[in-house]
Design a protein around this motif. Structure first.
Motif, PDB file in Angstrom:
ATOM      1  N   ALA A 132       0.840  -1.195   0.000  1.00 30.03           N
ATOM      2  CA  ALA A 132       0.000   0.000   0.000  1.00 30.03           C
ATOM      3  C   ALA A 132       0.876   1.246   0.000  1.00 30.03           C
ATOM      4  CB  ALA A 132      -0.924   0.002   1.213  1.00 30.03           C
ATOM      5  N   PHE A 133       0.364   2.302  -0.633  1.00 29.89           N
ATOM      6  CA  PHE A 133       1.162   3.499  -0.849  1.00 29.89           C
ATOM      7  C   PHE A 133       0.330   4.762  -0.686  1.00 29.89           C
ATOM      8  CE2 PHE A 133       2.523  -0.062  -3.379  1.00 29.89           C
ATOM      9  CZ  PHE A 133       3.882  -0.124  -3.144  1.00 29.89           C
ATOM     10  N   ARG A 134       1.039   5.833  -0.352  1.00 30.03           N
ATOM     11  CA  ARG A 134       0.548   7.189  -0.497  1.00 30.03           C
ATOM     12  C   ARG A 134       1.186   7.731  -1.764  1.00 30.03           C
ATOM     13  NH1 ARG A 134      -1.235   9.766   4.174  1.00 30.03           N
ATOM     14  NH2 ARG A 134      -3.374   9.043   4.307  1.00 30.03           N
ATOM     15  N   ILE A 135       0.413   8.454  -2.544  1.00 35.96           N
ATOM     16  CA  ILE A 135       0.959   9.056  -3.764  1.00 35.96           C
ATOM     17  C   ILE A 135       0.557  10.527  -3.762  1.00 35.96           C
ATOM     18  CG2 ILE A 135       1.014   8.984  -6.283  1.00 35.96           C
ATOM     19  CD1 ILE A 135       0.098   6.022  -6.081  1.00 35.96           C
ATOM     20  N   ARG A 136       1.563  11.394  -3.707  1.00 31.77           N
ATOM     21  CA  ARG A 136       1.291  12.834  -3.677  1.00 31.77           C
ATOM     22  C   ARG A 136       2.179  13.543  -4.677  1.00 31.77           C
ATOM     23  NH1 ARG A 136       0.770  13.818   2.890  1.00 31.77           N
ATOM     24  NH2 ARG A 136      -1.276  12.853   3.045  1.00 31.77           N
ATOM     25  N   ALA A 137       1.534  14.210  -5.634  1.00 27.09           N
ATOM     26  CA  ALA A 137       2.266  14.996  -6.635  1.00 27.09           C
ATOM     27  C   ALA A 137       3.379  14.170  -7.271  1.00 27.09           C
ATOM     28  CB  ALA A 137       2.822  16.274  -6.003  1.00 27.09           C
ATOM     29  N   GLY A 138       3.060  12.951  -7.605  1.00 26.42           N
ATOM     30  CA  GLY A 138       4.017  12.111  -8.299  1.00 26.42           C
ATOM     31  C   GLY A 138       5.003  11.392  -7.409  1.00 26.42           C
ATOM     32  N   GLU A 139       4.948  11.696  -6.108  1.00 27.28           N
ATOM     33  CA  GLU A 139       5.866  11.064  -5.167  1.00 27.28           C
ATOM     34  C   GLU A 139       5.173   9.883  -4.480  1.00 27.28           C
ATOM     35  OE1 GLU A 139       8.867  12.729  -1.802  1.00 27.28           O
ATOM     36  OE2 GLU A 139       7.623  14.210  -2.837  1.00 27.28           O
ATOM     37  N   ILE A 140       5.935   8.818  -4.231  1.00 27.28           N
ATOM     38  CA  ILE A 140       5.363   7.589  -3.667  1.00 27.28           C
ATOM     39  C   ILE A 140       5.963   7.309  -2.300  1.00 27.28           C
ATOM     40  CG2 ILE A 140       5.172   5.080  -3.978  1.00 27.28           C
ATOM     41  CD1 ILE A 140       5.553   5.616  -7.023  1.00 27.28           C
ATOM     42  N   ALA A 141       5.119   7.038  -1.304  1.00 26.20           N
ATOM     43  CA  ALA A 141       5.586   6.601   0.017  1.00 26.20           C
ATOM     44  C   ALA A 141       4.846   5.324   0.369  1.00 26.20           C
ATOM     45  CB  ALA A 141       5.319   7.674   1.070  1.00 26.20           C
ATOM     46  N   GLU A 142       5.555   4.323   0.849  1.00 21.74           N
ATOM     47  CA  GLU A 142       4.905   3.060   1.175  1.00 21.74           C
ATOM     48  C   GLU A 142       4.306   3.082   2.577  1.00 21.74           C
ATOM     49  OE1 GLU A 142       7.085  -0.438   0.217  1.00 21.74           O
ATOM     50  OE2 GLU A 142       5.345  -1.715   0.650  1.00 21.74           O
ATOM     51  N   CYS A 143       3.116   2.530   2.708  1.00 23.99           N
ATOM     52  CA  CYS A 143       2.468   2.350   4.008  1.00 23.99           C
ATOM     53  C   CYS A 143       2.794   0.956   4.493  1.00 23.99           C
ATOM     54  CB  CYS A 143       0.952   2.446   3.903  1.00 23.99           C
ATOM     55  SG  CYS A 143       0.304   3.929   3.142  1.00 23.99           S
ATOM     56  N   GLN A 144       3.193   0.844   5.725  1.00 26.52           N
ATOM     57  CA  GLN A 144       3.348  -0.489   6.304  1.00 26.52           C
ATOM     58  C   GLN A 144       1.957  -1.079   6.507  1.00 26.52           C
ATOM     59  OE1 GLN A 144       5.592  -0.578   9.990  1.00 26.52           O
ATOM     60  NE2 GLN A 144       5.124  -2.738  10.226  1.00 26.52           N
ATOM     61  N   VAL A 145       1.784  -2.350   6.161  1.00 24.10           N
ATOM     62  CA  VAL A 145       0.495  -3.018   6.323  1.00 24.10           C
ATOM     63  C   VAL A 145       0.613  -4.078   7.410  1.00 24.10           C
ATOM     64  CG1 VAL A 145      -1.305  -4.370   5.184  1.00 24.10           C
ATOM     65  CG2 VAL A 145      -0.045  -2.634   3.885  1.00 24.10           C
ATOM     66  N   VAL A 146      -0.275  -3.988   8.390  1.00 28.87           N
ATOM     67  CA  VAL A 146      -0.298  -4.952   9.478  1.00 28.87           C
ATOM     68  C   VAL A 146      -1.597  -5.750   9.398  1.00 28.87           C
ATOM     69  CG1 VAL A 146      -0.347  -5.243  11.980  1.00 28.87           C
ATOM     70  CG2 VAL A 146       1.100  -3.480  10.955  1.00 28.87           C
TER      71      VAL A 146
END
Ligand SMILES: [Zn+2]
Length: 150
Positions: A132-146
């Motif tokens: 799972a990810f956050r995507i903001r203005a073309g930038e990607i950050a991964e969400c840890q999934v528990v």
């Protein structure tokens, strides 16, 4: 590293199973659905807590193996149901039938809601993988999934 934080996402084992089963059921096309959960914070800084209260399998209106669009009626139904329980739609999930569970260029360019979580399930290997990810203005950050029991 991205410049913004991504929430820890908490899914139950049952929700995870529903998501993966819907992805397999959609083959050979991509499958999709929505995630609901609580949202907190003042209007300008609203943020999903990362707790997932419900998952909503949806029809892929594109009926495509390469793209997805959540069916409008399914979106409306999920939105109403989540609001009725005091939650909101906090993200969307879709499958990648032959590629990694990582946002494609199309996924990145079509990600419009900075608060949403973009979950991807890869069916490429025998064992499905979910990220799972956050995507903001073309930038990607991964969400840890528990995964929680239940
Ligand atoms: Zn994708």
């Amino acid at each position: 590293m991205s410049s913004f934080a991504a929430p820890l996402l908490r899914l139950t084992i049952t929700q995870h199973e529903r998501i993966v089963a819907h992805c397999y059921a959609g083959l050979p096309d991509e499958a999709c659905g929505l995630l609901a959960g609580p949202v907190i914070g003042p209007l300008a800084q609203r943020e999903a807590t990362g707790f997932v209260s419900e998952v909503y399998p949806a029809v892929n209106a594109d009926a495509s193996a390469r793209t997805y669009t959540v069916d409008g009626r399914d979106y409306l139904r999920a939105s109403r149901d989540s609001e009725a329980r005091g939650d909101e739609i906090i993200g969307v999930w879709h499958s990648h039938t032959h590629t990694d569970p990582y946002p494609s260029p199309t996924d990145v360019s079509s990600a419009v809601d900075p608060m949403w979580v973009y979950m991807i399930v890869s069916l490429r290997d025998d064992i499905p993988t979910l990220r799972a990810f956050r995507i903001r203005a073309g930038e990607i950050a991964e969400c840890q999934v528990v995964l929680d029991g239940g």
